[in-house]
Write a protein that holds these residues in place. Structure first.
Motif, PDB file in Angstrom:
ATOM      1  N   LEU A  49       0.839  -1.193   0.000  1.00  0.00           N
ATOM      2  CA  LEU A  49       0.000   0.000   0.000  1.00  0.00           C
ATOM      3  C   LEU A  49       0.877   1.247   0.000  1.00  0.00           C
ATOM      4  CD1 LEU A  49      -2.661   1.555   0.323  1.00  0.00           C
ATOM      5  CD2 LEU A  49      -2.501   1.152   2.785  1.00  0.00           C
ATOM      6  N   PHE A  50       1.914   1.211   0.811  1.00  0.00           N
ATOM      7  CA  PHE A  50       2.839   2.325   0.912  1.00  0.00           C
ATOM      8  C   PHE A  50       3.463   2.635  -0.441  1.00  0.00           C
ATOM      9  CE2 PHE A  50       6.980   4.167   2.225  1.00  0.00           C
ATOM     10  CZ  PHE A  50       6.522   5.174   3.057  1.00  0.00           C
ATOM     11  N   ALA A  51       3.897   1.576  -1.149  1.00  0.00           N
ATOM     12  CA  ALA A  51       4.514   1.756  -2.462  1.00  0.00           C
ATOM     13  C   ALA A  51       3.542   2.388  -3.442  1.00  0.00           C
ATOM     14  CB  ALA A  51       5.019   0.416  -2.997  1.00  0.00           C
ATOM     15  N   GLY A  52       2.289   1.973  -3.395  1.00  0.00           N
ATOM     16  CA  GLY A  52       1.299   2.542  -4.286  1.00  0.00           C
ATOM     17  C   GLY A  52       1.045   4.008  -4.021  1.00  0.00           C
ATOM     18  N   LEU A  53       1.011   4.376  -2.748  1.00  0.00           N
ATOM     19  CA  LEU A  53       0.815   5.776  -2.387  1.00  0.00           C
ATOM     20  C   LEU A  53       1.975   6.641  -2.875  1.00  0.00           C
ATOM     21  CD1 LEU A  53      -0.511   5.319   1.242  1.00  0.00           C
ATOM     22  CD2 LEU A  53      -1.752   6.450  -0.596  1.00  0.00           C
ATOM     23  N   ILE A  54       3.185   6.143  -2.704  1.00  0.00           N
ATOM     24  CA  ILE A  54       4.353   6.904  -3.140  1.00  0.00           C
ATOM     25  C   ILE A  54       4.332   7.106  -4.640  1.00  0.00           C
ATOM     26  CG2 ILE A  54       6.869   6.824  -3.384  1.00  0.00           C
ATOM     27  CD1 ILE A  54       6.966   5.516  -0.637  1.00  0.00           C
ATOM     28  N   LYS A  55       4.019   6.048  -5.358  1.00  0.00           N
ATOM     29  CA  LYS A  55       3.990   6.155  -6.820  1.00  0.00           C
ATOM     30  C   LYS A  55       2.988   7.216  -7.255  1.00  0.00           C
ATOM     31  CE  LYS A  55       3.670   3.401 -11.028  1.00  0.00           C
ATOM     32  NZ  LYS A  55       3.515   2.030 -11.585  1.00  0.00           N
ATOM     33  N   ARG A  56       1.849   7.288  -6.577  1.00  0.00           N
ATOM     34  CA  ARG A  56       0.820   8.259  -6.959  1.00  0.00           C
ATOM     35  C   ARG A  56       1.244   9.690  -6.648  1.00  0.00           C
ATOM     36  NH1 ARG A  56      -4.365   9.676  -7.971  1.00  0.00           N
ATOM     37  NH2 ARG A  56      -5.394  11.170  -6.581  1.00  0.00           N
ATOM     38  N   TYR A  57       1.849   9.898  -5.491  1.00  0.00           N
ATOM     39  CA  TYR A  57       2.115  11.256  -5.039  1.00  0.00           C
ATOM     40  C   TYR A  57       3.529  11.753  -5.298  1.00  0.00           C
ATOM     41  CZ  TYR A  57      -2.468  11.695  -3.053  1.00  0.00           C
ATOM     42  OH  TYR A  57      -3.825  11.797  -2.913  1.00  0.00           O
ATOM     43  N   ALA A  58       4.461  10.867  -5.567  1.00  0.00           N
ATOM     44  CA  ALA A  58       5.831  11.303  -5.820  1.00  0.00           C
ATOM     45  C   ALA A  58       6.093  11.526  -7.297  1.00  0.00           C
ATOM     46  CB  ALA A  58       6.815  10.274  -5.271  1.00  0.00           C
ATOM     47  N   PHE A  59       5.431  10.720  -8.141  1.00  0.00           N
ATOM     48  CA  PHE A  59       5.737  10.741  -9.561  1.00  0.00           C
ATOM     49  C   PHE A  59       4.464  10.911 -10.393  1.00  0.00           C
ATOM     50  CE2 PHE A  59       8.811   7.750  -7.542  1.00  0.00           C
ATOM     51  CZ  PHE A  59       9.935   8.553  -7.641  1.00  0.00           C
ATOM     52  N   GLU A  79      11.704   4.342  -8.170  1.00  0.00           N
ATOM     53  CA  GLU A  79      10.510   4.290  -7.324  1.00  0.00           C
ATOM     54  C   GLU A  79      10.841   3.642  -5.986  1.00  0.00           C
ATOM     55  OE1 GLU A  79       7.496   2.239  -9.485  1.00  0.00           O
ATOM     56  OE2 GLU A  79       7.064   3.920 -10.825  1.00  0.00           O
ATOM     57  N   ARG A  80      11.594   2.566  -6.037  1.00  0.00           N
ATOM     58  CA  ARG A  80      11.965   1.864  -4.807  1.00  0.00           C
ATOM     59  C   ARG A  80      12.870   2.752  -3.946  1.00  0.00           C
ATOM     60  NH1 ARG A  80      11.166  -0.423  -0.302  1.00  0.00           N
ATOM     61  NH2 ARG A  80      12.978  -1.525   0.517  1.00  0.00           N
ATOM     62  N   PHE A  81      13.747   3.514  -4.573  1.00  0.00           N
ATOM     63  CA  PHE A  81      14.606   4.445  -3.848  1.00  0.00           C
ATOM     64  C   PHE A  81      13.770   5.467  -3.092  1.00  0.00           C
ATOM     65  CE2 PHE A  81      17.423   8.383  -4.377  1.00  0.00           C
ATOM     66  CZ  PHE A  81      18.080   8.172  -3.176  1.00  0.00           C
ATOM     67  N   ALA A  82      12.749   5.997  -3.745  1.00  0.00           N
ATOM     68  CA  ALA A  82      11.860   6.957  -3.084  1.00  0.00           C
ATOM     69  C   ALA A  82      11.160   6.300  -1.900  1.00  0.00           C
ATOM     70  CB  ALA A  82      10.840   7.496  -4.078  1.00  0.00           C
ATOM     71  N   GLU A  83      10.736   5.061  -2.060  1.00  0.00           N
ATOM     72  CA  GLU A  83      10.119   4.342  -0.948  1.00  0.00           C
ATOM     73  C   GLU A  83      11.060   4.290   0.243  1.00  0.00           C
ATOM     74  OE1 GLU A  83       8.462   0.409  -1.665  1.00  0.00           O
ATOM     75  OE2 GLU A  83       8.352   0.906  -3.791  1.00  0.00           O
ATOM     76  N   ARG A  84      12.307   3.911  -0.021  1.00  0.00           N
ATOM     77  CA  ARG A  84      13.271   3.769   1.068  1.00  0.00           C
ATOM     78  C   ARG A  84      13.490   5.093   1.782  1.00  0.00           C
ATOM     79  NH1 ARG A  84      16.970   1.560  -2.584  1.00  0.00           N
ATOM     80  NH2 ARG A  84      18.580   2.947  -1.770  1.00  0.00           N
ATOM     81  N   LEU A  85      13.572   6.167   1.025  1.00  0.00           N
ATOM     82  CA  LEU A  85      13.775   7.476   1.634  1.00  0.00           C
ATOM     83  C   LEU A  85      12.626   7.820   2.577  1.00  0.00           C
ATOM     84  CD1 LEU A  85      15.013   9.598  -1.422  1.00  0.00           C
ATOM     85  CD2 LEU A  85      16.350   8.998   0.609  1.00  0.00           C
ATOM     86  N   ILE A  86      11.404   7.626   2.099  1.00  0.00           N
ATOM     87  CA  ILE A  86      10.237   8.057   2.871  1.00  0.00           C
ATOM     88  C   ILE A  86       9.944   7.111   4.027  1.00  0.00           C
ATOM     89  CG2 ILE A  86       7.751   8.510   2.729  1.00  0.00           C
ATOM     90  CD1 ILE A  86       8.281   9.368  -0.207  1.00  0.00           C
ATOM     91  N   GLU A  87      10.080   5.815   3.795  1.00  0.00           N
ATOM     92  CA  GLU A  87       9.747   4.866   4.860  1.00  0.00           C
ATOM     93  C   GLU A  87      10.762   4.923   6.006  1.00  0.00           C
ATOM     94  OE1 GLU A  87      11.850   0.895   2.840  1.00  0.00           O
ATOM     95  OE2 GLU A  87       9.680   1.136   2.836  1.00  0.00           O
ATOM     96  N   SER A  88      11.916   5.557   5.776  1.00  0.00           N
ATOM     97  CA  SER A  88      12.919   5.668   6.842  1.00  0.00           C
ATOM     98  C   SER A  88      12.582   6.768   7.834  1.00  0.00           C
ATOM     99  CB  SER A  88      14.301   5.926   6.241  1.00  0.00           C
ATOM    100  OG  SER A  88      14.351   7.197   5.617  1.00  0.00           O
ATOM    101  N   THR A  89      11.559   7.572   7.547  1.00  0.00           N
ATOM    102  CA  THR A  89      11.170   8.651   8.462  1.00  0.00           C
ATOM    103  C   THR A  89      10.145   8.128   9.468  1.00  0.00           C
ATOM    104  OG1 THR A  89      11.471  10.230   6.657  1.00  0.00           O
ATOM    105  CG2 THR A  89      10.295  11.002   8.616  1.00  0.00           C
TER     106      THR A  89
END
Length: 408
Positions: free
Chosen positions: A272-282, A292-302
């Protein structure tokens, strides 16, 4: 998702966190966590049909094949006015990097080089500038830093303990001043900020106008805003936005108070997290999956409590008047045309207040435009640096740190 279900989803998030339902809290945490790239709670995501173990293996494979964020520089530490330790890295000029050598007259000190200071956005880190860092490496002195409570910087000292105070954009401006004092105490500066990082630059100017007047020779605002962020609808229906705005503060407080619970849930709801990032980041449909996976790692680390403690600062952010300090400075204003977080209209508003600035709206670009369209962002940034004399006009920034060369 209907307006009713949007409201139900957000309200349920607070209930889940309060009652200890870690899986439901995790879903809510994923939704709130992605506000980093600009999400709001209650976004519909298509059901994924591939098995969970296969998806986990795919994520590991993408991590291995796209080691973005692996660039490192000379580490340093600055200390904010409240004692918070701020981590930064400096990349120095390489004399053999490509530009023509400058003659040095006997007995004269070489001029202090321009330092380009990169400030990242909410729930990201300095590594979000990977492609621009790779492209400019060695050509110009750069400083990349992690905002308080992000990346390798320490948690905000003022935001912990019984006398904790809310973080503010003004505090981030003072943090940037501390980093400049430690990493670039003299010489001309170019300030580059994405999203929250751009707001940080505005806050610096508001509180330390003499720094801009005496040292800043160029500024780049990427996907950011000077105010009215409370009016952003994140692509949701009007009624749904109103529901989210009404209950989101209480949801964030509830989730932040159950940080460990929510983090477990976020890990369990990675799809679910990956889907949200894809929608709002790109915005582009053909973004490199490793990016896309790199963006996930950046955001999920917060951590979710960091997400919660920073969010109110954006509603209060208003630096319209501070922009006047940049009127005599070359400015680049750049945004993706489909940014759902800080819409391009906010960049247009900045450009209207700075009529001599260069405004670039990137077609098919989302909020993380510097990762999605790195060649465009780096090209315009390199042009700004050439205009202010930070790099020779003939300097070759090569492949712009393209996705084909993850290590730069």
């Amino acid at each position: 998702m209907s307006d009713t279900s949007t409201g139900d989803a957000v309200t349920a998030a607070a209930t889940a966190a309060a009652t200890g339902n870690w899986r439901r809290a995790g879903i809510a945490g994923a939704a709130i966590g992605v506000i980093a790239a600009g999400a709001a709670a209650g976004v519909a995501i298509e059901r994924m049909t591939v098995g969970r173990s296969m998806r986990q293996k795919a994520r590991l494979a993408l991590d291995a094949s796209g080691p973005y964020g692996a660039l490192r520089g000379m580490p340093g530490k600055a200390y904010a006015d409240d004692g918070t330790e701020l981590y930064y890295e400096a990349d120095e000029i390489d004399p053999d990097a490509g530009g023509p050598r400058r003659r040095r007259l006997f007995g004269r000190r070489a001029p202090t080089p321009v330092t380009v200071v990169f400030s990242h956005g909410y729930c990201l880190s300095q590594d979000s500038w990977h492609f621009q860092r790779a492209a400019l490496r060695g050509l110009v002195r750069t400083v990349h830093w992690d905002q308080r409570s992000h990346g390798r910087s320490a948690r905000g000292a003022s935001q912990s303990g019984p006398e904790a105070v809310a973080v503010s954009i003004d505090q981030l401006g003072r943090d940037l001043k501390a980093v400049i004092d430690a990493a670039a105490p003299e010489g001309p500066l170019v300030l580059v900020g994405h999203s929250m990082g751009g707001m940080t630059v505005m806050a610096l100017a508001d509180q330390f106008p003499e720094v801009v007047r005496e040292r800043v020779v160029g500024v780049a605002f990427v996907g950011t805003s000077c105010g009215k962020l409370g009016e952003v609808n994140y692509g949701l229906p009007v009624a749904g936005v109103n529901v989210v705005r009404r209950v989101l503060p209480s949801v964030l407080r509830a989730l932040g108070s159950q940080a460990e619970l929510v983090e477990r849930g976020r890990r369990a709801t990675a799809d679910l997290f990956a889907g949200l990032i894809k929608r709002y980041a790109f915005s582009s449909k053909d973004v490199d999956p490793a990016v896309e996976r790199f963006a996930e790692r950046l955001i999920e680390s917060t951590p979710i409590d960091v997400v919660a403690e920073f969010y109110p600062a954006f509603v209060d952010h208003d630096k319209v008047e501070a922009l006047a300090i940049f009127l005599d400075v070359p400015v680049l204003v750049l945004a993706g045309d489909k940014d759902l977080v800080t819409p391009s209209s906010h960049s247009e508003a900045i450009a209207d207040l700075l009529p001599d600035s260069e405004l670039v709206i990137v077609p098919d670009g989302g909020h993380l435009v510097m990762l999605e369209h790195p060649e465009v962002v780096t090209d315009r940034l390199a042009d700004l640096l050439a205009r202010v004399g930070a790099v020779p006009a003939a300097a070759n920034v090569g492949p712009y740190g393209s996705t084909a060369q993850p290590g730069g």
